[in-house]
Design an enzyme around this catalytic site. Structure first.
Site, PDB file in Angstrom:
ATOM      1  N   GLY A   1       0.842  -1.198   0.000  1.00 39.00           N
ATOM      2  CA  GLY A   1       0.000   0.000   0.000  1.00 39.00           C
ATOM      3  C   GLY A   1       0.872   1.240   0.000  1.00 39.00           C
ATOM      4  O   GLY A   1       2.072   1.162   0.278  1.00 39.00           O
TER       5      GLY A   1
ATOM      6  N   CYS B   1       5.224  -6.190   1.579  1.00 41.45           N
ATOM      7  CA  CYS B   1       5.598  -4.779   1.498  1.00 41.45           C
ATOM      8  C   CYS B   1       4.984  -3.976   2.662  1.00 41.45           C
ATOM      9  O   CYS B   1       5.370  -4.180   3.805  1.00 41.45           O
ATOM     10  CB  CYS B   1       5.232  -4.229   0.115  1.00 41.45           C
ATOM     11  SG  CYS B   1       6.029  -2.671  -0.236  1.00 41.45           S
ATOM     12  N   TYR B   2       3.982  -3.128   2.404  1.00 44.92           N
ATOM     13  CA  TYR B   2       3.334  -2.395   3.494  1.00 44.92           C
ATOM     14  C   TYR B   2       2.769  -3.399   4.516  1.00 44.92           C
ATOM     15  O   TYR B   2       2.759  -3.141   5.719  1.00 44.92           O
ATOM     16  CB  TYR B   2       2.227  -1.506   2.922  1.00 44.92           C
ATOM     17  CG  TYR B   2       1.476  -0.675   3.939  1.00 44.92           C
ATOM     18  CD1 TYR B   2       2.067   0.417   4.532  1.00 44.92           C
ATOM     19  CD2 TYR B   2       0.155  -0.979   4.280  1.00 44.92           C
ATOM     20  CE1 TYR B   2       1.383   1.192   5.469  1.00 44.92           C
ATOM     21  CE2 TYR B   2      -0.543  -0.218   5.204  1.00 44.92           C
ATOM     22  CZ  TYR B   2       0.072   0.876   5.793  1.00 44.92           C
ATOM     23  OH  TYR B   2      -0.613   1.630   6.710  1.00 44.92           O
TER      24      TYR B   2
ATOM     25  N   HIS C   1       7.867  -8.069  -3.643  1.00 43.95           N
ATOM     26  CA  HIS C   1       6.571  -8.492  -4.179  1.00 43.95           C
ATOM     27  C   HIS C   1       6.667  -9.856  -4.862  1.00 43.95           C
ATOM     28  O   HIS C   1       7.000  -9.932  -6.046  1.00 43.95           O
ATOM     29  CB  HIS C   1       6.054  -7.437  -5.172  1.00 43.95           C
ATOM     30  CG  HIS C   1       5.643  -6.183  -4.497  1.00 43.95           C
ATOM     31  ND1 HIS C   1       4.357  -5.960  -4.053  1.00 43.95           N
ATOM     32  CD2 HIS C   1       6.350  -5.092  -4.143  1.00 43.95           C
ATOM     33  CE1 HIS C   1       4.297  -4.782  -3.463  1.00 43.95           C
ATOM     34  NE2 HIS C   1       5.494  -4.233  -3.515  1.00 43.95           N
TER      35      HIS C   1
ATOM     36  N   GLU D   1       4.337 -11.592  -5.891  1.00 44.10           N
ATOM     37  CA  GLU D   1       3.258 -11.721  -6.877  1.00 44.10           C
ATOM     38  C   GLU D   1       3.643 -11.174  -8.249  1.00 44.10           C
ATOM     39  O   GLU D   1       2.948 -11.413  -9.235  1.00 44.10           O
ATOM     40  CB  GLU D   1       1.985 -11.018  -6.367  1.00 44.10           C
ATOM     41  CG  GLU D   1       2.023  -9.488  -6.318  1.00 44.10           C
ATOM     42  CD  GLU D   1       2.693  -8.907  -5.073  1.00 44.10           C
ATOM     43  OE1 GLU D   1       3.489  -9.622  -4.439  1.00 44.10           O
ATOM     44  OE2 GLU D   1       2.434  -7.730  -4.745  1.00 44.10           O
TER      45      GLU D   1
ATOM     46  N   SER E   1     -18.304  -5.836 -28.422  1.00 46.10           N
ATOM     47  CA  SER E   1     -17.372  -5.231 -29.376  1.00 46.10           C
ATOM     48  C   SER E   1     -16.880  -6.303 -30.357  1.00 46.10           C
ATOM     49  O   SER E   1     -16.392  -5.984 -31.425  1.00 46.10           O
ATOM     50  CB  SER E   1     -16.180  -4.662 -28.624  1.00 46.10           C
ATOM     51  OG  SER E   1     -15.480  -5.727 -28.006  1.00 46.10           O
ATOM     52  N   GLY E   2     -16.993  -7.563 -29.932  1.00 43.61           N
ATOM     53  CA  GLY E   2     -16.465  -8.649 -30.763  1.00 43.61           C
ATOM     54  C   GLY E   2     -15.117  -9.111 -30.265  1.00 43.61           C
ATOM     55  O   GLY E   2     -14.556 -10.080 -30.736  1.00 43.61           O
ATOM     56  N   GLY E   3     -14.596  -8.402 -29.269  1.00 42.60           N
ATOM     57  CA  GLY E   3     -13.320  -8.808 -28.668  1.00 42.60           C
ATOM     58  C   GLY E   3     -13.539  -9.974 -27.715  1.00 42.60           C
ATOM     59  O   GLY E   3     -14.680 -10.370 -27.445  1.00 42.60           O
ATOM     60  N   VAL E   4     -12.427 -10.478 -27.216  1.00 41.47           N
ATOM     61  CA  VAL E   4     -12.482 -11.656 -26.350  1.00 41.47           C
ATOM     62  C   VAL E   4     -13.348 -11.393 -25.116  1.00 41.47           C
ATOM     63  O   VAL E   4     -14.230 -12.193 -24.786  1.00 41.47           O
ATOM     64  CB  VAL E   4     -11.042 -12.034 -25.884  1.00 41.47           C
ATOM     65  CG1 VAL E   4     -11.057 -13.224 -24.952  1.00 41.47           C
ATOM     66  CG2 VAL E   4     -10.155 -12.299 -27.084  1.00 41.47           C
ATOM     67  N   ASP E   5     -13.124 -10.256 -24.463  1.00 42.28           N
ATOM     68  CA  ASP E   5     -13.761 -10.030 -23.160  1.00 42.28           C
ATOM     69  C   ASP E   5     -15.284  -9.968 -23.251  1.00 42.28           C
ATOM     70  O   ASP E   5     -15.994 -10.635 -22.495  1.00 42.28           O
ATOM     71  CB  ASP E   5     -13.256  -8.720 -22.525  1.00 42.28           C
ATOM     72  CG  ASP E   5     -11.753  -8.586 -22.669  1.00 42.28           C
ATOM     73  OD1 ASP E   5     -11.094  -9.628 -22.761  1.00 42.28           O
ATOM     74  OD2 ASP E   5     -11.264  -7.447 -22.706  1.00 42.28           O
TER      75      ASP E   5
ATOM     76  N   LYS F   1      -6.773 -11.046 -18.799  1.00 41.47           N
ATOM     77  CA  LYS F   1      -7.176 -11.539 -20.116  1.00 41.47           C
ATOM     78  C   LYS F   1      -6.957 -13.057 -20.286  1.00 41.47           C
ATOM     79  O   LYS F   1      -7.821 -13.757 -20.800  1.00 41.47           O
ATOM     80  CB  LYS F   1      -6.388 -10.775 -21.182  1.00 41.47           C
ATOM     81  CG  LYS F   1      -6.834 -11.097 -22.555  1.00 41.47           C
ATOM     82  CD  LYS F   1      -6.847  -9.871 -23.420  1.00 41.47           C
ATOM     83  CE  LYS F   1      -8.113  -9.623 -24.121  1.00 41.47           C
ATOM     84  NZ  LYS F   1      -8.649  -8.324 -23.994  1.00 41.47           N
TER      85      LYS F   1
END
Ligand code: XMP
Length: 517
Positions: free
Chosen positions: A56, A83-84, A170, A172, A224-228, A373
């Site tokens: 943070g 971290c924090y 980090h 991650e 939109s036709g995109g993957v998402d 994604k």
């Protein structure tokens, strides 16, 4: 029975959801909860097996900073502070945390000095990703230092008896060597979790949640036709079937043949309507140069067109029937568009992260707000979304508008569409398309001198961009073979009227972004 889980307490780090994602990759269910919530309910959660405290932007010694509530320690569960989070633990147990002259940002070497469960199977010397100003000056007596950085700062500690662990770096972030091993050690060796959770469970949970939320009402999905948005539509379709109305809006900023193909792919599979709104988008964008203004205009026009459609649809179905709007917003869109908690500065306002006009009286459903994604692609595969759609490179909501630097005209759009088409076709021909995370052309706002058939030309420049990435948050330029670059360059200059030069972008993100605007 509910899956065993980890709770990640969010203290405002831009990496919090990345922790959640890494835990999911280890096949453990995790939830992110803001540190400002009343977390008393956690003591009744029998499925909770461990806590991670995120990083943070605050300093533990500053007034009004978010500190660690006693009730978290009273749970008696294993804790990993990052971290924090590490500084919070040290501060809580009366250690000293200070700001110092030595700041550590980016790649830093650390040396493990003692045995600890979370470093099992990890090299003694590690290259890790740091991002901190403050550091632990004095560690509370009950904790043991387990590593120090090359600058002599404490980079991790443990209290085996309390099952409390802290890392200043980090784990991650992909740049941390053996980061995933450290997370796995915490999950499986310290918390003793089992790696049972699957993405399929995410689908089942979301389907149930959405079915319950929508009830017998209807939802509209802007595709939109995109993957998402395609995967979102398939997911919602699984939940509510014909009560989902999909709409594809052609904003005039799409790639060559794109809208036609989208209608072809989804007709018959989804309840899809098509709107050609290119005229109004291009009219409103006329003369606009600033990228953020372009994004705002496109976002607003999209809402206007959509609102008109929704109203018409409500006229047919009854206003009270259509209550929800589905969007395929992903986590990186959210993090880069918001300055929630302060640390993640607004970088670009991704237009699908806006609010909805109140007059629509619709609620927004964003089933993938927590996902990246590649995770959405996994869900799409399970839901049998066509491969041609799943394999597509990401395409930004504002489309080609942010790939034409400067003002947008029909002529420039046509040039870019042709160049982009040749580029993508070449990548398919050379079997590179699927090896690249995202590739596209950018039309630059300059003209350069060239020579064609002994005649001097003064024409436009196309920049080629191709990047490798995992989640769009960071990216590396793709090392394209020179022969392929030559093929693409010749293809574009020979076939796209008005272009006499092609250049290749060799910038990483950071410091650049993937798109040029
Ligand atoms: P940047 O350029 O921010 O892009 O490094 C990261 C990813 O996000 C996409 N992108 C957008 N997507 N609306 C979107 O829906 C936007 O305004 C937008 N800007 C960038 C970009 O294509 C890349 O995949």
């Amino acid at each position: 029975m509910l899956a065993d889980k980890i709770v990640i307490i969010d203290f405002g780090s831009q990496y919090t959801k990345l922790i959640a994602r890494k835990v999911r990759e280890c096949r453990v269910y995790s939830e992110v909860v803001p540190c400002t919530d009343d977390l008393a309910y956690l003591k009744n959660d029998k499925s909770l097996k461990g806590i991670i405290l995120s990083g943070g932007p605050q300093s533990v010694y500053m007034k009004n900073s978010n500190l660690l509530a006693d009730l978290i320690l009273d749970l008696g569960l294993p804790i990993l502070g990052i971290c924090y989070g590490l500084q919070l633990l040290s501060h809580h147990f009366k250690g000293t945390v200070k700001g110092g002259k030595t700041r550590e940002f980016g790649k830093t070497n650390i040396k493990c000095s003692a045995q600890t469960l979370i470093f099992q199977g990890v090299s003694k010397k590690l290259s890790v990703w740091m991002s901190h100003h403050d550091h632990i000056k004095k560690l509370p007596g009950e904790f043991k230092i387990t590593s120090r950085s090359e600058n002599g700062l404490i980079s991790s500690f443990e209290s085996k008896t309390k099952k409390i662990y802290g890392v200043q770096f980090h784990p991650e972030v992909n740049h941390t060597q053996d980061g995933i091993k450290i997370i796995k050690n915490f999950l499986f060796k310290v918390c003793k979790l089992k790696n049972k959770w699957k993405m399929g469970s995410f689908i089942d949970e979301k389907v149930m949640e959405i079915r319950k939320l929508v009830g017998g009402k209807k939802a509209i999905c802007a595709m939109s036709g995109g993957v998402d948005s395609a995967v979102a539509a398939y997911l919602i379709n699984k939940a509510i079937g014909k009560n989902l109305i999909c709409v594809h809006i052609d904003n005039g900023l799409m790639r060559k043949n794109e809208s036609r193909e989208i209608v072809k792919y989804f007709s018959g599979k989804l309840n899809l309507k098509f709107i050609d709104a290119s005229g109004i988008f291009l009219k409103r964008l006329k003369g606009v140069v600033d990228p953020e203004t372009k994004r705002k205009i496109i976002g607003k026009t999209f809402i206007d067109v959509f609102q008109q459609f929704a109203k018409k649809q409500m006229g047919k179905e009854g206003r009270s029937r259509i209550k929800f709007l589905i969007q395929g917003t992903l986590y990186p869109d959210v993090i880069e568009s918001s300055s929630f908690h302060g640390p993640s500065e607004t970088i670009k306002t991704h237009h699908n992260v806006g609010g909805l006009p109140k007059s629509l009286h619709m609620k927004l459903i964003e089933p993938f707000r927590e996902l990246f994604k590649d995770e959405v692609r996994v869900i799409g595969k399970i839901l049998k979304v066509p491969e041609e759609i799943l394999g597509r490179h990401p395409f930004p909501g504002p489309g080609l508008a942010v790939r034409i630097l400067g003002d947008i005209t029909k002529e420039k759009l046509d040039i870019l569409r042709e160049a982009d088409y040749i580029y993508r076709e070449s990548l398919h021909k050379h079997k590179l398309y699927n090896k690249i995370w995202q590739a596209f052309c950018v039309l630059l706002p300059v003209s350069t001198v060239g020579v064609m058939g002994d005649i001097r030309t003064y024409e436009r420049v196309i920049a080629l961009r191709a990047v490798g990435s995992v989640d769009g948050m960071t990216a590396n330029w793709f090392h394209m073979p020179a022969t392929v670059l030559e093929d693409i360059s010749t293809g574009i200059t020979n076939n796209v009227k008005g272009v006499n030069r092609v250049v290749y972008d060799i910038s990483n993100k950071p410091p650049s972004t993937i798109e040029w605007e």
